[in-house]
Design a protein around this motif. Structure first.
Motif: not given
Lengths: 310, 374
Positions: B181, B179, A263, B365-366, B369-370, B372-373, A88, B362
């Motif tokens: 999703h 925070d 993050t 959720n994934d 995360s992407e 957020k990053g 990832r 998932e």
């Protein structure tokens, strides 16, 4: 009446070998037999390490190969968690961010702590030095979380700093929920410890070396860079290492001062567990963090003791 | 008459025997007062086993709640799956997790006749997730809407009446995300015009991702429960995605200038349901609790919970609330006036928050995360 802090008197003339110590090059005969007396001191440390480091680490490694079905973890041996996390982009982004932030915090803390440690070690009287050390210990009396929350009052747009700046016609400057705020949090966490570690290292420098440098017409600044810092290298590097370790794993500052943006790995761990109970994937992140810290720690220790006999 | 004479004359043998009998009987008469309270374990969000909600029930039934608070639905499922059966007598669950509880066999079947379902608004009598194959497994006890939360000094209600306000230039760096999703991406899906925001095909999902990513430069942070409260309260964030009155209501009652509005694209509904834990040794007491909290009296109490207010599905509970605290009933829209919360539901402006149907959890959720990053 506040009692004056006791002890912690540092040697004025630097460390010297006690009378009767073996001279350089002569190795004393070592006792090979392990005595019960010796074990009394060594065993608690060993038991502690086995119970609270080795066993959890083994469990963490095993956990990283488990799988999750219907929100329940199942013992398994599947590399899917490693493949998923390492495949990832967001993981590597968080890894790079965390590494960069921790490195920056380590350098910044060391640079800011050094003048304080230097002044305490060389400029203060014994009494003032004891008070200074006492003041460096005081922050540990309160919760780190509370200290970080209190920073929000200072750093927010309507906070104390911006209000004061507003009085002179400046601002408001966005500080909370920025990398700056995260860095302030890291400093809050590690600054007192780094000052203390640097201080103990500086205090044991052989003062005759400094006097010799001055006698040889070496200026104050040059003495610091060519005598003081090289002499205290081990302690300075270890102090920086502690700042790195503390910042690398910290969750509180990035989330409560940095607003969770960007993050970091610690935030990614919570994200991973929050949806789908993916503790095995969180274990992969945690093991990567442990591995990174071990590599950094070994490299730092090697550098710290480079050229020194142990 | 001297004191000695009174005692000698007044304290006859009959009186002495009567006093002694009364003294001996006292513990029997008030046995309940002396008995140790029965402990009832509750797995719930914070606030549900606090005194403002449970004190009356505890006193009436000589019960002491032992709460275990979780921080999210996944956390709840994890706690149940890792505990022996019977650990939790009462379980509070978000509606989207109820089916998972049923599927895993973590909850007991309920008898509909035990509860005042006829007092519920019709929309909540056959609430999705509460029933499976005609059997009742949980009972919805409170709900709320998620919309645009905003600072009333920074935005007018008209400005906040669309999710597009999050992209406003004046909110750059001032939009916060709760925070998680599910509510955030659900709102983006609503903005994209998906009538069923969680039942979207791959094309619509890609569009939701693209729309969400375009919001990233506006975002000032991703906050947990406490962070959401403080950043809204101190004006650090001026608009919030993924929350509703369950947060702004608490702040508003304490004087903060924040509100939630259901935008023109519609809002999401969260719902909380009570179940009895599988293998509970105190199932009767647990049933009694659910009867209490779903009754009109318990519902009015639940609507005013100190930790976070909520809407209630019991129509008679609305009446009790209107009598007890008309201001709060009006503030939350639980009155007979036109445009009340039931009218919003009936007008189709509210969609259930649920798990994604065409993608797995998932995947969402994934992406989060992407995002957020990014």
């Amino acid at each position: 009446m506040v009692p004056e802090p006791q002890a912690l008197t540092l040697p004025a003339g630097g460390a010297s070998l006690p009378a009767g110590a073996p001279s350089a090059g002569v190795r004393p005969t070592m006792r090979r037999r392990i005595s019960l007396y010796g074990m009394t001191f060594a065993l608690p440390l060993l038991i502690w390490q086995i119970l609270f480091f080795f066993f959890p680490l083994v469990f963490l490694v095993a956990l990283s190969f488990w799988t999750v079905r219907n929100f329940a973890m199942q013992p398994d041996f599947d590399t899917v968690n490693w493949a998923t996390m390492y495949g990832r982009t967001v993981f590597w982004q968080a890894y790079g961010t965390t590494l960069a932030l921790a490195a920056a915090a380590s350098v910044l803390t060391s640079l800011l702590a050094f003048p304080a440690a230097y002044a305490i070690a060389f400029k203060l009287s014994d009494s003032a030095r004891r008070w200074a050390i006492f003041l460096m210990v005081i922050p540990f009396f309160t919760s780190y979380l509370v200290r970080v929350y209190s920073w929000q009052i200072f750093l927010s747009d309507n906070g104390i700093i911006n209000v004061i700046l507003g009085w002179v016609g400046l601002g408001p400057f966005p500080m909370l929920n920025t990398v700056l705020a995260t860095m302030i949090g890291y400093l809050t966490l590690s600054f007192p410890l780094v000052v203390l570690l640097q201080l103990f290292s500086l205090a044991f420098i052989d003062r005759t070396l400094i006097e010799a440098a001055h006698n040889l017409r070496c200026g104050r600044v040059r003495t610091v860079f060519e005598v003081v810092i090289p002499s205290a290298r081990t302690g300075l590097v270890i102090a920086a290492l502690f700042a790195f370790i503390l910042s690398f794993g910290d969750f509180v500052s990035p989330i409560y001062l940095g607003g969770g943006d960007p993050t970091t790995l610690s935030i990614l761990i919570t994200d991973t567990t929050k949806s789908g109970q993916q503790w095995p994937r969180a274990a992969v992140i945690a093991l990567t963090m442990i591995g990174t810290l071990m590599v950094v720690a070994f490299a730092a220790v090697k550098f710290a003791y480079k050229g020194k006999s142990t | 008459m001297t004191k000695t004479e009174v005692i000698a004359k007044g304290l006859t043998r009959r009186a002495l025997l009567a006093s002694g009998a009364a003294a001996l009987a006292t513990p029997m008469l008030s046995r309940r007062a002396f008995a140790a309270p029965t402990e009832l374990t509750m797995l719930a969000w914070y606030g549900h086993a606090e005194p403002d909600i449970v004190a009356e029930f505890e006193a009436e039934n000589n019960v002491k709640f032992v709460p275990k608070y979780y921080t999210g639905g996944d956390n709840m499922l994890g706690l149940i799956s890792q505990s022996p059966p019977g650990t939790f007598d009462v379980i509070l669950s978000d509606a989207e997790y109820v089916q998972a509880l049923n599927a895993a066999g973590y909850v007991e079947e309920l008898d509909p006749a035990d509860y005042a379902l006829d007092e519920y608004f019709p929309e909540f009598q056959q609430f999705p997730g509460n029933w499976q194959d005609g059997k009742l497994f949980s009972l919805v006890t409170r709900f709320g809407f998620l919309g645009v939360a905003y600072n009333t000094d920074a935005l007018t209600e008209a400005e906040a009446a669309t999710y597009n306000v999050f992209w406003a230039e004046k909110l750059k760096g001032k939009v916060g995300h709760f925070d998680w999703h599910l509510p955030n991406l659900g709102q983006m899906s609503l903005l994209n015009g998906n009538p069923a925001p969680y039942d979207i095909d791959e094309t619509a999902w890609e569009a939701v991702k693209e729309k969400t990513m375009s919001l990233r430069p506006q975002i000032g942070g991703f906050f947990d429960y406490g962070g959401t409260f403080s950043s809204l309260n101190d004006g650090q964030m001026l608009a919030f995605c993924g929350i509703g009155d369950w947060i702004t209501g608490v702040l508003e009652k304490n004087g903060a200038k924040v509100r939630t509005v259901i935008p023109e694209e519609g809002g999401l509904q969260w719902s909380e349901c009570f179940s009895i834990g599988k293998g509970s040794q105190k199932a009767d007491l647990a049933k009694k609790w659910i009867q209490y909290i779903t009754s009109a009296k318990g519902q009015a109490k639940s609507a005013q919970m100190a930790a976070y207010p909520a809407l209630i599905p019991n129509a008679k509970g609305w009446e009790v609330l209107q009598a007890e605290n008309p201001d709060e009933a009006r503030r939350q829209g639980m009155t007979k006036d036109a445009g009340n919360v039931m009218d919003m539901i009936r007008a189709g402006r509210i969609k259930y928050r649920e798990w994604p149907i065409q993608q797995d959890l998932e995947t969402w959720n994934d992406f989060w995360s992407e995002y957020k990053g990014a």
